[in-house]
Design a protein around this motif. Structure first.
Motif, PDB file in Angstrom:
ATOM      1  N   THR A  35      78.052  13.028  29.236  1.00 17.43           N
ATOM      2  CA  THR A  35      77.594  13.066  27.847  1.00 17.43           C
ATOM      3  C   THR A  35      78.742  13.229  26.869  1.00 17.43           C
ATOM      4  N   ASN A  36      79.919  13.647  27.352  1.00 14.48           N
ATOM      5  CA  ASN A  36      81.065  13.827  26.477  1.00 14.48           C
ATOM      6  C   ASN A  36      81.963  12.597  26.394  1.00 14.48           C
ATOM      7  N   LEU A  37      81.622  11.523  27.127  1.00 10.10           N
ATOM      8  CA  LEU A  37      82.431  10.319  27.104  1.00 10.10           C
ATOM      9  C   LEU A  37      82.347   9.632  25.741  1.00 10.10           C
ATOM     10  N   SER A  38      83.446   9.065  25.308  1.00  7.64           N
ATOM     11  CA  SER A  38      83.468   8.308  24.060  1.00  7.64           C
ATOM     12  C   SER A  38      82.654   7.033  24.204  1.00  7.64           C
ATOM     13  N   THR A  39      82.011   6.594  23.110  1.00 11.12           N
ATOM     14  CA  THR A  39      81.246   5.348  23.163  1.00 11.12           C
ATOM     15  C   THR A  39      82.145   4.141  23.356  1.00 11.12           C
ATOM     16  N   GLU A  40      83.457   4.312  23.153  1.00  5.84           N
ATOM     17  CA  GLU A  40      84.374   3.193  23.340  1.00  5.84           C
ATOM     18  C   GLU A  40      84.971   3.161  24.749  1.00  5.84           C
ATOM     19  N   SER A  41      84.666   4.176  25.565  1.00  5.42           N
ATOM     20  CA  SER A  41      85.240   4.258  26.909  1.00  5.42           C
ATOM     21  C   SER A  41      84.721   3.142  27.806  1.00  5.42           C
ATOM     22  N   GLU A  42      85.622   2.564  28.596  1.00  3.32           N
ATOM     23  CA  GLU A  42      85.238   1.488  29.499  1.00  3.32           C
ATOM     24  C   GLU A  42      84.307   1.994  30.595  1.00  3.32           C
ATOM     25  N   GLU A  43      84.420   3.283  30.937  1.00  2.00           N
ATOM     26  CA  GLU A  43      83.565   3.823  31.988  1.00  2.00           C
ATOM     27  C   GLU A  43      82.186   4.214  31.481  1.00  2.00           C
ATOM     28  N   ASN A  44      82.027   4.187  30.186  1.00  2.00           N
ATOM     29  CA  ASN A  44      80.778   4.669  29.604  1.00  2.00           C
ATOM     30  C   ASN A  44      79.614   3.784  30.031  1.00  2.00           C
ATOM     31  N   PRO A  45      78.509   4.363  30.489  1.00  2.00           N
ATOM     32  CA  PRO A  45      77.352   3.569  30.915  1.00  2.00           C
ATOM     33  C   PRO A  45      76.796   2.724  29.780  1.00  2.00           C
ATOM     34  N   ILE A  46      76.126   1.644  30.136  1.00  2.00           N
ATOM     35  CA  ILE A  46      75.646   0.691  29.127  1.00  2.00           C
ATOM     36  C   ILE A  46      74.654   1.325  28.155  1.00  2.00           C
ATOM     37  N   LEU A  47      73.840   2.271  28.622  1.00  2.00           N
ATOM     38  CA  LEU A  47      72.894   2.919  27.712  1.00  2.00           C
ATOM     39  C   LEU A  47      73.630   3.661  26.610  1.00  2.00           C
ATOM     40  N   GLN A  48      74.743   4.296  26.979  1.00  2.00           N
ATOM     41  CA  GLN A  48      75.503   5.042  25.983  1.00  2.00           C
ATOM     42  C   GLN A  48      76.334   4.127  25.096  1.00  2.00           C
ATOM     43  N   LYS A  49      76.634   2.937  25.556  1.00  2.00           N
ATOM     44  CA  LYS A  49      77.405   1.995  24.751  1.00  2.00           C
ATOM     45  C   LYS A  49      76.528   1.220  23.782  1.00  2.00           C
ATOM     46  N   LYS A  50      75.258   1.040  24.119  1.00  2.00           N
ATOM     47  CA  LYS A  50      74.401   0.175  23.298  1.00  2.00           C
ATOM     48  C   LYS A  50      73.269   0.913  22.601  1.00  2.00           C
ATOM     49  N   ILE A  51      72.687   1.922  23.254  1.00  2.00           N
ATOM     50  CA  ILE A  51      71.469   2.529  22.700  1.00  2.00           C
ATOM     51  C   ILE A  51      71.741   3.864  22.019  1.00  2.00           C
ATOM     52  N   HIS A  52      72.363   4.792  22.746  1.00  2.00           N
ATOM     53  CA  HIS A  52      72.631   6.120  22.192  1.00  2.00           C
ATOM     54  C   HIS A  52      73.799   6.735  22.948  1.00  2.00           C
ATOM     55  N   PRO A  53      74.817   7.249  22.252  1.00  2.00           N
ATOM     56  CA  PRO A  53      75.999   7.772  22.941  1.00  2.00           C
ATOM     57  C   PRO A  53      75.736   9.013  23.778  1.00  2.00           C
ATOM     58  N   MET A  54      74.601   9.675  23.552  1.00  2.00           N
ATOM     59  CA  MET A  54      74.270  10.887  24.317  1.00  2.00           C
ATOM     60  C   MET A  54      73.156  10.655  25.330  1.00  2.00           C
TER      61      MET A  54
END
Length: 468
Positions: free
Chosen positions: A359-378
């Motif tokens: 939940t602390n990953l940046s929305t710009e992180s390559e490892e960030n799951p798709i839900l956090q990149k597209k829908i909600h960062p948390m």
């Protein structure tokens, strides 16, 4: 369902058939001149809640003869919306070209389990985290106007009539006069002859937009209509009442396009778009009931560790402040909901053993799951369905219930066919534009107006105060 409307629509088709949105046929020299002319004005018109299946299924086309004529002549696309497939995130994606997790408008309303905001929506432009079309237009010395486009309170729009309400009573008009460009709201009401507020019919909004376009001559204007969406929620897509209202709206939109000189040699470029389709449900799933039972939501204390934010066809799991939960805890909650709510499907963010780190990953992180990149960062995960199921945010009653009446809505996963919507572009230069997603509105308008983007290194910070 539609039998008793046939005679009415037959008469309307005859009447409307004698009218045309087109000017007289242009000579070859006029066509060449219009194609080489620089585009100075563009109008983006949103018809909230227009499902793509109204176009793809020929039986519906007689209910919007003027739009159908345009779609047939110039082409129309069946486009994908964003997740969640609800109004405010989708409209913000149109003017930013970004997904909700990036632009910051995650839903129509805040995640507010205890309703401290009294049902308030995400009305305010300062919550948008990236540049908008009106920001870009201002940088390029273009003027802008707006009639009720979502998330425009406080926007840097030259002539701004934003959508906003609190109680949907005449007192709201005073709020709108303050929130609109100085003196513009009263000037518009006097010119059109009707009150302009969130309960005004689309005729008032479109007449206001026509007056605003003719009076102020903006380079870029946004216009938002709501009546089709309202009738779909109330009576269902394909219902007699919704379709009859569509016939009326088609005529009003036709009159609006005529009044702004659309499809004439010196007329504006036109984008007609919708935010989502529609689906109907007959059962309700309330996953927050399980969170309350398990102690993750404490009504008495007014605190929570986890909450599901519902969008109708989806429900996203969000953490409270400083929440640290394990995969095992999440899996236990998910298992109970899946058992209780047939037709529900769980989409996790990842298989990590440390959700607190995720939940602390940046929305710009390559490892960030798709839900956090597209829908909600948390996002911790999301429930979705392809069936006639509606996700509720309530904490009361049973986890799963059969509804006594159909629930008509949206918010379903954007790849569900029912959520597909429509996108139309008329570019007077004759240029063709790719229109596959609501996000494409940004690039299409940018291209037609010749807007240039400035490169910035830091995050976008909208001005707190702007002058028209």
């Amino acid at each position: 369902m539609h039998v008793r409307l046939v005679s009415v629509f037959g008469i309307l088709m005859v009447l409307f058939g004698s009218l045309s949105l087109e000017a007289k046929p242009k000579k070859k020299s006029e066509k060449l001149a219009s194609k080489s002319a620089k585009i100075h004005q563009t109008i983006v018109l949103s018809i909230d809640g227009f499902p793509a299946y109204y176009w793809s299924d020929p039986k519906y086309r007689s209910y919007f003869p003027h739009l159908a004529e345009l779609f047939q002549k110039y082409g129309v696309s069946e486009i994908t919306t964003v997740n969640p497939s609800v109004t405010y995130p989708a409209h913000t994606s149109m003017v930013t070209g970004k997904d909700p997790a990036v632009h910051g408008i995650f839903n129509n309303t805040l995640s507010d389990p205890f309703e401290k905001n009294d049902g308030g929506w995400m009305w305010y432009t300062e919550d948008i985290l990236v540049p908008t079309l009106w920001d870009l237009a201002k940088e390029n010395h273009k003027t802008t106007a707006n009639v009720f486009w979502p998330v425009t309170v406080g926007a840097g729009i030259n002539w701004n009539l934003p959508q906003y309400w609190r109680k949907k009573i005449p007192e709201d008009d005073k709020l709108l006069r303050v929130l609109s460009t100085k003196d513009l709201h009263r000037e518009a009401e006097l010119a059109v002859g009707f009150p302009l507020n969130d309960v005004s019919k689309d005729e008032v909004k479109l007449n206001t937009a026509a007056w605003l376009f003719q009076k102020k001559k903006p380079d870029l204007m946004f216009v938002y209509t709501t009546d089709l969406d309202t009738n779909h929620h109330g009576f269902g897509p394909g219902s007699d009442k919704a379709l009859f209202r569509l016939v009326e709206l088609d005529q009003v939109i036709f009159s609006f396009l005529q009044s702004v000189g659309a499809f004439t040699p010196k007329g504006p470029a036109i984008v007609i778009v919708s935010d989502h389709g529609f689906h109907s449900a007959d059962s309700v799933c309330a996953p927050n009931v399980i969170l309350k039972q398990k102690g993750y939501i404490q009504d008495e204390a007014g605190t929570y560790q986890l909450t599901f934010k519902s969008s109708g066809g989806t429900a996203i799991l969000l953490p409270g402040t400083n929440t640290n939960v394990s995969i095992e805890e999440i899996n236990s909650i998910v298992s109970e909901v899946l058992t209780a709510c047939p037709g529900s499907e769980w989409v996790p963010i990842a298989t990590s053993e440390n959700l607190a780190e995720m939940t602390n990953l940046s929305t710009e992180s390559e490892e960030n799951p798709i839900l956090q990149k597209k829908i909600h960062p948390m996002a911790l995960g999301i429930f979705r369905t392809k069936g006639p199921l509606f996700f509720s945010g309530t904490r009361k009653g049973d986890v799963f219930t059969k509804s006594q009446t159909k629930i008509h809505g949206h918010g379903y996963w954007n790849t569900n066919p029912e959520m597909k919507t429509i996108g139309f572009v008329y570019d007077p230069t004759g240029k063709k534009h790719q229109f596959q997603s609501v996000k494409d509105v940004f690039g299409i308008v940018k291209d037609m107006l010749g807007l240039k983007e400035k490169k910035t290194n830091g995050p976008h910070m909208p001005p707190l105060h702007t002058k028209p």
